[in-house]
Design a protein around this motif. Structure first.
Motif, mmCIF file in Angstrom:
data_model
loop_
_atom_site.group_PDB
_atom_site.id
_atom_site.type_symbol
_atom_site.label_atom_id
_atom_site.label_comp_id
_atom_site.label_asym_id
_atom_site.label_seq_id
_atom_site.Cartn_x
_atom_site.Cartn_y
_atom_site.Cartn_z
ATOM 1 N N UNK A 83 0.932 -1.290 -0.040
ATOM 2 C CA UNK A 83 -0.072 -0.119 -0.079
ATOM 3 C C UNK A 83 0.785 0.963 -0.085
ATOM 4 N N UNK A 84 1.837 1.258 0.712
ATOM 5 C CA UNK A 84 2.892 2.369 0.929
ATOM 6 C C UNK A 84 3.383 2.718 -0.771
ATOM 7 N N UNK A 85 3.751 1.385 -1.666
ATOM 8 C CA UNK A 85 4.125 1.548 -2.806
ATOM 9 C C UNK A 85 3.080 2.052 -3.772
ATOM 10 N N UNK A 86 2.037 1.572 -3.475
ATOM 11 C CA UNK A 86 0.713 2.188 -4.267
ATOM 12 C C UNK A 86 0.462 3.570 -4.028
ATOM 13 N N UNK A 87 0.846 4.192 -2.934
ATOM 14 C CA UNK A 87 0.817 5.564 -2.783
ATOM 15 C C UNK A 87 1.770 6.279 -3.199
ATOM 16 N N UNK A 88 2.825 5.584 -3.733
ATOM 17 C CA UNK A 88 3.910 6.736 -4.379
ATOM 18 C C UNK A 88 5.283 6.316 -3.873
ATOM 19 N N UNK A 89 5.474 5.586 -2.789
ATOM 20 C CA UNK A 89 6.836 5.332 -2.169
ATOM 21 C C UNK A 89 7.506 4.422 -3.345
ATOM 22 N N UNK A 90 8.900 4.681 -3.479
ATOM 23 C CA UNK A 90 9.940 4.061 -4.413
ATOM 24 C C UNK A 90 10.190 2.510 -3.771
ATOM 25 N N UNK A 91 9.718 1.537 -4.168
ATOM 26 C CA UNK A 91 9.904 0.258 -3.865
ATOM 27 C C UNK A 91 11.293 0.135 -3.243
ATOM 28 N N UNK A 92 12.240 0.711 -4.018
ATOM 29 C CA UNK A 92 13.678 0.507 -3.779
ATOM 30 C C UNK A 92 14.229 1.111 -2.489
ATOM 31 N N UNK A 93 13.278 2.063 -1.721
ATOM 32 C CA UNK A 93 13.698 2.570 -0.598
ATOM 33 C C UNK A 93 13.353 1.688 0.744
ATOM 34 N N UNK A 94 12.851 0.603 0.340
ATOM 35 C CA UNK A 94 12.167 -0.313 1.484
ATOM 36 C C UNK A 94 13.484 -1.344 1.753
ATOM 37 N N UNK A 95 14.135 -1.118 2.900
ATOM 38 C CA UNK A 95 15.301 -1.968 3.070
ATOM 39 C C UNK A 95 14.901 -3.312 3.944
ATOM 40 N N UNK A 96 13.911 -3.308 4.672
ATOM 41 C CA UNK A 96 13.396 -4.435 5.520
ATOM 42 C C UNK A 96 11.911 -4.451 5.514
ATOM 43 N N UNK A 97 11.301 -5.676 5.491
ATOM 44 C CA UNK A 97 9.992 -6.023 5.958
ATOM 45 C C UNK A 97 10.102 -6.936 6.847
ATOM 46 N N UNK A 98 9.749 -6.925 8.228
ATOM 47 C CA UNK A 98 9.622 -8.090 9.500
ATOM 48 C C UNK A 98 8.256 -7.959 9.977
#
Length: 305
Positions: free
Chosen positions: A225-240
């Motif tokens: 949902x963050x990416x769908x809102x415009x966040x660049x997926x490459x900025x996501x370093x970790x999903x835990x």
């Protein structure tokens, strides 16, 4: 006898005893004591006014090995010597001591902290300025920690963020995450998304599926949902997924607020450290999966018999 009667009577008395005046040595001692106290309190005031990053930089300076300080270089094996490391293996780096240089550790500078504070203000203003999101402000908490800007979206007893025992995002939660994703894309900082649950046992019925899997799936659904809102997926370093290991309310393990999504905008220091750690882990995994060379394999350019 008559002659002795007219002799004057002389009474001899000793001179009055003079009292010794106290010397000025006590004044000098008192002045030295007051000077030392003033210097001590001045030192305490200066230490209290120094920000933590500057304090770490000063501590790193005094941790610099003497050899590195005298000969130069970033660590003890680097300097003006012909043989950098010495010993049987001049290039050996095991146990090397690095220079305590804040610039090599990429600390969170004052500009970085100010940027995170501006981002915090912008997010608060963005949520407060939208009537559709205003009713949910009590569930959104922002604070600046040692890691960076932390945005926590907590659950409510009457307003859950996800469908029960599911990673399906509720419509209002989707609006919050997409609005947040648009705001977070304005800064270059890396992002960590963490999912949390309460301590209630997962009762979804699937074998082997627990709060660990549920919290991870919810964190990943929030990332989408963050990416769908415009966040660049490459900025996501970790999903835990954290399950119930890090509670919002320690006194009540089943508090609905323990069910939450944390989005942490890392400062540059922590982001660089995590990125370097992840790169090292990937390299180690490649070495582990590669395994030792096969006994039946032949070097390039040769033929096996």
């Amino acid at each position: 006898m008559k002659q002795d009667a007219h002799r004057p009577i002389v009474i001899r008395r000793g001179n009055p005893r003079r009292r010794d005046t106290h010397g000025g040595s006590w004044k000098l001692a008192y002045a030295d004591f007051m000077t030392a106290m003033m210097a001590f309190f001045l030192l305490m005031w200066l230490l209290g006014s120094v920000n933590p990053e500057a304090g770490r930089g000063i501590a790193d300076y005094f941790k610099t090995p003497l050899k590195t300080a005298l000969l130069g270089g970033a660590q003890t094996s680097e300097g003006s010597n012909v043989l950098p490391g010495g010993g049987a293996d001049p290039t050996r780096r095991d146990g090397d001591r690095q220079r305590g240089d804040a610039s090599r550790r990429t600390p969170a500078t004052a500009d970085d902290a100010a940027q995170l504070l501006r981002l915090k203000t912008r997010i608060e203003d963005s949520f407060a300025g939208k009537p559709s999101l205003k009713p949910f402000l009590s569930q959104i908490m922002l604070d600046v920690t040692d890691e960076g800007l932390r945005v926590q979206i907590v659950d409510s007893q009457n307003r859950p963020m996800f469908a029960r025992a599911s990673a399906e995002v509720e419509p209002y939660m989707r609006d919050i995450l997409r609005e947040l994703g648009d705001a977070l894309n304005d800064v270059p900082n890396r992002i960590v998304v963490a999912g949390h649950t309460d301590a209630q046992t997962y009762a979804g019925g699937e074998k082997g599926y627990s709060n660990w899997e549920l919290s991870t799936d919810r964190a990943n659904a929030s990332r989408r949902e963050l990416v769908a809102g415009g966040l660049d997926d490459g900025k996501v370093l970790r999903v835990v997924g954290m399950a119930a290991t890090s509670r919002f309310n320690d006194s009540d393990a089943n508090d609905p607020r323990n069910r939450r999504i944390s989005v942490i905008v890392l400062n540059r220091r922590v982001g660089s450290e995590l990125a370097a750690r992840r790169t090292a882990s990937v390299d180690d995994a490649r070495l582990d999966t590669a395994g030792p060379p096969s006994a039946t394999s032949a070097p390039s350019g040769t033929q096996q018999p």
